[in-house]
Design an enzyme around this catalytic site. Sequence first.
Site, short mmCIF file in Angstrom:
data_model
loop_
_atom_site.label_atom_id
_atom_site.label_comp_id
_atom_site.label_asym_id
_atom_site.label_seq_id
_atom_site.Cartn_x
_atom_site.Cartn_y
_atom_site.Cartn_z
N GLU A 76 0.89 -1.17 0.00
CA GLU A 76 0.00 0.00 0.00
C GLU A 76 0.92 1.21 0.00
O GLU A 76 1.61 1.46 0.98
CB GLU A 76 -0.86 0.01 1.27
CG GLU A 76 -1.75 -1.21 1.44
CD GLU A 76 -2.90 -1.24 0.46
OE1 GLU A 76 -3.22 -0.19 -0.11
OE2 GLU A 76 -3.45 -2.32 0.24
N CYS B 61 -2.88 8.68 3.34
CA CYS B 61 -2.63 8.13 2.00
C CYS B 61 -3.80 8.38 1.07
O CYS B 61 -3.64 8.42 -0.14
CB CYS B 61 -2.34 6.64 2.11
SG CYS B 61 -3.62 5.77 3.02
#
Length: 519
Positions: free
Chosen positions: A256, A295
């Site tokens: 990720e 993020c």
Amino acid sequence: MFRLQSYLNDAWHPGDGPTRPLVDPATEEVIAETSTGGLDHAAALAHARTVGGPALRALSFAERGGLLKAMSRALHGHREELLELAQRNNGATRGDAKFDVDGATGTLSYYAWIGKNLGDARFLVDGEADKLGQGARFVGQHVRLPRPGVAVHINAFNFPAWGTFEKVACSFLAGMPVVTKPATATALLTWRMIQILVDECELPAGSLSFVAGPPGDMLDHLGPQDVLAFTGSADTGAALRGGKAVLHDSVRVNVEADSLNAAVLAADVGVGDDVWNTFVRNVVKDMTQKTGQKCTAVRRILVPAERVDDVTEALVAELAAIRVGNPLTDGVDMGPVTSASQLRDVRAGIRRLADQARIATGGADPIQGKGAPDGKGFYVAPTLLVAGDARAATQVHSHEVFGPSATVLPYDGSAAEAAAIVALGKGSLVSTVYTDDRDWLADAILEMGPWNGRLQAVTGKVADQSTPPGMVLPNCTHGGPGRAGGGEELGGARGLEFYTNRVAVQGDRGLLKKILGEA
Ligand code: NAP
């Protein structure tokens, strides 16, 4: 100096090598130190595999779910203390701290519920049996079995609570033991959460280990049934993917990574509409929540060319009102970024973007944080830039400024052009489209969708009930293609897939039915 300890082989270890400091980013005061020198990572992984794995696999899904529920309750019982730690070590406002800590307990609780619903089984049956021979008896049945290895989790600095426990929840429910490593700079909160669980929950021996600092040679000892789940920068992700053990033993890896998320306003949305108001609210929240260190935060704001001035004016008005300072001071809306290196990177990143876009508010210059000692703390102003030409502003599509910064980009109003501009980011975690034009939305979903892990459509009927796009919910998958890492986490029971092996079992239908419960 207070020393964080690692928890390996079911015991606490202070480490005996060089130390690394943990700092309060609001004041630059050193609040703790950590060392992982001298830790035997090979033994720790072996202990998790041979003691923790069998213990978890012996439990049913419902029992593993019960364990997750107990973990969620234990952590929630210390909520106030955990929120304070997040404020001290992460520069988080109380709201930011809740987002992280409650995200962790909420995700544990959600997976406890999934476990309860999966009941007494200990593995997942995948689809129905297929007849393979001429008769009805010889069949193939797919199952998903927990991997008899250890799950190593490496997390980014921005979500020391949620990032840790969204991964633990899926691993534990699937039946895999965990060795978790938060980013060193913000490890204080994770350390305390692990300590609470060790003290208050009857964790199966070997099921949960914690590394309070750099992982040394740990990844060299990964084996063929182990998994590595990484969250962090694309560069670190690429380096870990190329590790010797990963390459030679086919260690399963999930990454990720960075993401240049987008908010796209369609031409049908009028100034002051419900959809418009939600758009402005979401963009401001994304830019300032956790000081933009999410993020999933929006970095690119695509706006029909004729609406650029209206959008810029509305966003500047909101951002200029944000009070930046020490989160422990009354009336502060946004805290500092979490470290000196983050501050350097964010300032350099804003300057880079400003080569191709004008700064509408904020900028890279140092600012004094409200309630902070003079000249201390890692503060940066919420910064909105506006580019004259979306395609020519190449930095905006290639460089993630991991702080409170985003850029307005004009486009021609068509879904095809919006999708093409979003695609310049080479893969994102989430994009949000704001429209009530059904044809435009259909095109956007089909063309923009494949460039994102998640696509949120805000229309008039859901404008007041949609969750903020930066919020990752355990029901939906989290991850994204390309530069976002190509990974996938969560998504309800889908989140267990990474921690299990799909096996096609071929044999006698009656026999398989007795053993597997299906076929
Ligand atoms: P980072 O520098 O890549 O570090 C991430 C983690 O990797 C930290 O725990 C770090 O440990 C560890 N690490 C670094 N080098 C390593 C190595 N050689 N071997 C093993 N572990 C290593 O990223 P960050 O600065 O913490 O996080 C910011 C980035 O994460 C941003 O780019 C953001 O977009 C991304 N992010 C993505 C997601 C997502 O879900 N896609 C979520 C959050 C953040 P140390 O701290 O000990 O160095």
